[in-house]
Design an enzyme around this catalytic site. Structure first.
Site, PDB file in Angstrom:
ATOM      1  CE1 TYR A 228      -0.685 -31.404  25.757  1.00  0.00           C
ATOM      2  CE2 TYR A 228      -0.175 -29.597  27.249  1.00  0.00           C
ATOM      3  CZ  TYR A 228      -0.050 -30.928  26.882  1.00  0.00           C
ATOM      4  OH  TYR A 228       0.723 -31.781  27.646  1.00  0.00           O
TER       5      TYR A 228
ATOM      6  CG  ASP B 283      -4.783 -34.013  34.065  1.00  0.00           C
ATOM      7  OD1 ASP B 283      -5.762 -34.482  34.672  1.00  0.00           O
ATOM      8  OD2 ASP B 283      -4.605 -34.135  32.839  1.00  0.00           O
TER       9      ASP B 283
ATOM     10  CD  GLU C 149       3.367 -31.245  29.831  1.00  0.00           C
ATOM     11  OE1 GLU C 149       2.148 -31.064  29.552  1.00  0.00           O
ATOM     12  OE2 GLU C 149       3.803 -31.278  30.987  1.00  0.00           O
TER      13      GLU C 149
ATOM     14  CD  GLU D 228       1.504 -27.189  32.450  1.00  0.00           C
ATOM     15  OE1 GLU D 228       0.482 -27.342  33.159  1.00  0.00           O
ATOM     16  OE2 GLU D 228       1.559 -27.554  31.263  1.00  0.00           O
TER      17      GLU D 228
END
Length: 626
Positions: free
Chosen positions: A496, A197, A532, A443
């Site tokens: 998240y 991303d 994160e 990831e």
């Protein structure tokens, strides 16, 4: 995990060129500025090789434009085709060499050094191929002495072809998808697909330079430091090329220029000791953080009537790192990572090195009270790493292993390349006191069966190269299916909550985050970093009650995370790294409006309101009042 003298078994089996530095025996010439540039727009992107563009001035092959180096080429022109171009681009610069460099009797080597180019590079000098390198974000170089000294001219044409195509076997991986429906796409139409991303910037991103060494020269220098009671220890190993007969002298200088330890006619492997050393401490952990000594190495050699002398100086920070089941220790004291994730990303220059942006970022980091960052998701420029050493910013040093999702990317071909990249990264940054941990991936699909062997091999190999630092990777896989975390020293986990799932539901964050931490720790009994967390925020968008994309929602997400962090850092939580330091560009999609907006600063480095609450938290953590 303590620093071990077995260090030599890994890092020092292979030599790698030192960071170019001027010295009394070494000269340096920067080649930054405007280069001639041409993108190969042919259908197969191979016209430049077929026609041999490297054999003559690039301007004679067709239209060229001026291109700044260092910079990504994508945002420089008004051509939308160049912005998203995939394939070979060609750079060229004609340079003058100092006359004393070009004589066959000069007694010196001339080396061409490229800080980084994404991702494949081929280099020619006056039409002669001198280098090939696979992979971006790391330096490569070539000894061009013979090409230079065999040429009758003092002006030389340097040509660099760079290709940004990604495959399942590169780092990062990607695929090329050909669109064969001619009713919807032009003939030969293709796109690059990736699973990361951030925008796939390309070009020559870091400085290009020439430097010299004597014909007999210091090829590598490795240090590992320690201290016992009030004695500082600097273990060293020095590699010298082109002669087996030489003498070595070493001097360790403090910041006042005083010699605090020295060896005359010393061995290539040895040890310096000094009384009452000033240790290298992280920013805000000590009243005098980031203390650096300078280690000067002088090599002398004689070949018949010809004498050679080479001098190289390396900044050295004396510190040690250890990991327990619940703590990360620097110099024997618990260290808590309160920092950020970053990107090398800014307007116009993309990933190109820019000193103004770099210094602004470090000023913001220190204003924020951040003591650390992760080089998400690739190695950062050596100039940035130098400042981390200088300012005491602790670094989790990550390789470009992002987007490893396809089973094809877990095979032997990918693994071999990944091992090479880690070797290059460790060699480059092995002497940096700021680098306290290696990260081998971000990831990946670590729940796949193939991930077990892949990461077991990768992590064990990295530890063999450098037993002095812990190794991790960053996971977003569930604790009960992850096949690779078992091999790490520290668990780094991304999540998240209330953003990518349970969107808008702030009330679930504490429950889900507590569950995450408990599950990971109970299974693996290793310290954890929340590597994160965050939420996209449009600067200036406000809503009360908070709604997604508002500044209030970003703050609310952070505050929910903080409450859990404060409980878990009493046990095994050793760090928190916000995603992200600043907004950054991504590929275009219906989910992104001009990039990723999770920054606490805008892309132009202006603070959102979340920066203020993070600053308040970080300074309280640093002062022990939180």
């Amino acid at each position: 995990m303590a620093i071990g003298w077995q260090f030599w078994l890994g890092l020092l089996g292979c030599s790698f060129a030192l960071t170019p530095r001027e010295s009394p025996s070494r000269e340096l010439k920067e080649l930054n500025g405007l280069w001639s540039f041409r993108a190969d727009q042919s259908a197969n992107r191979n016209q430049g090789f077929e026609e041999g563009w490297y054999k003559r001035p690039l301007r004679e092959t067709g239209p060229v434009i001026d291109m700044p180096v260092p910079a990504s080429y994508n945002d420089i022109s008004q051509d939308h085709k160049l912005r998203d171009f995939i394939g070979w681009v060609w750079y060229e610069k004609e340079v003058w060499m100092p006359k004393h460099w070009t004589s066959p009797n000069a007694g010196m080597r001339i080396v061409l050094h490229v800080g980084s180019a994404n991702y494949y590079s081929v280099v020619w000098v006056n039409g002669a191929e001198v280098a090939f390198h696979e992979g971006g974000h790391l330096p490569f170089e070539a000894d061009i002495t013979k090409v230079i000294q065999n040429s009758p001219s003092h002006q030389y044409r340097i040509t660099i072809a760079v290709n940004n195509t990604l495959t399942p076997y590169t780092l990062p991986p990607g695929t090329i998808q050909y669109m064969t429906d001619t009713k919807r796409y032009p003939p030969g139409y293709f796109v690059q697909l990736t699973q990361f991303d951030f925008f796939n910037y390309a070009g020559i991103h870091r400085p290009v330079l020439l430097y010299t060494t004597p014909n007999v020269y210091i090829d590598d220098l490795t240090v590992v430091t320690d201290f016992q009671d009030d004695v500082g220890i600097v273990n060293y190993k020095i590699s010298v090329q082109e002669s087996a007969h030489y003498s070595l002298s070493l001097k360790l200088y403090d910041q006042n220029g005083q010699v605090v330890a020295s060896i005359t006619d010393g061995p290539p492997v040895g040890q310096l000791k000094l009384r009452k050393p000033a240790l290298w401490w992280p920013y805000l952990m000590h009243e005098q953080p980031a203390y650096l000594y300078n280690l000067e190495v002088c090599m002398k050699s004689k070949n018949g009537s010809i004498s050679y002398e080479d001098i190289y100086t390396l900044p050295v920070g004396i510190r040690k790192v250890q990991v327990t089941k619940t703590q990360f220790l620097i110099n024997g004291k618990p260290f808590y990572f309160h920092g950020v994730n970053k990107h090398e990303d800014s307007d116009i220059r993309g990933k190109g090195l820019d000193w103004s942006v770099i210094i602004k970022d470090f000023n913001l980091l220190r204003w924020l009270g951040a003591n650390s960052f992760r080089t998400s998701h690739y190695p950062y420029a050596e100039e940035i790493m130098d400042l981390c050493d200088k300012y005491g910013i602790v670094v989790i040093d990550e390789c470009p292993g992002v987007g490893i999702k396809d089973p094809l990317s877990f095979g032997n071909k990918s693994l071999a390349h990944h091992l090479t990249v880690m070797e290059e990264l460790v060699r480059r940054d092995k002497n940096r006191p700021s680098v306290v941990m290696w990260s081998v991936a971000n990831e990946p699909a670590s729940g796949l069966p193939e991930a077990n062997h892949y990461f077991k091999t990768l992590i064990s190999s990295t530890k063999a190269m450098d037993p002095t630092r812990p190794v991790t990777f960053v996971t977003d896989t569930s604790y009960d299916s992850d096949k690779a975390v078992q091999y790490t020293d520290v668990i780094c986990v991304n999540s998240y909550f209330s953003w990518y799932h349970d969107s808008g539901h702030l009330e679930v964050i504490q429950l889900q985050l507590n569950d995450q931490f408990e599950n990971w720790y109970n299974k693996f009994q290793k310290p954890i970093i929340q590597s994160e967390y965050g939420a996209d925020t449009i600067a200036g968008l406000h809503s009360d009650p908070p709604v997604m994309f508002s500044e209030e929602y970003q703050k609310a997400v952070m505050q929910e995370y903080f409450m859990v962090f404060d409980e878990r850092r009493k046990d095994y939580l050793i760090g928190e790294l916000i995603w992200n330091f600043a907004d950054f560009l991504t590929a275009q999609s219906t989910k992104r409006v001009d990039g990723n907006k999770k920054g606490i600063f805008t892309r132009q480095r202006q603070p959102k309101s979340s920066a203020l609450i993070l600053r308040d938290r970080y300074w309280k953590l640093a002062n022990g009042t939180k």
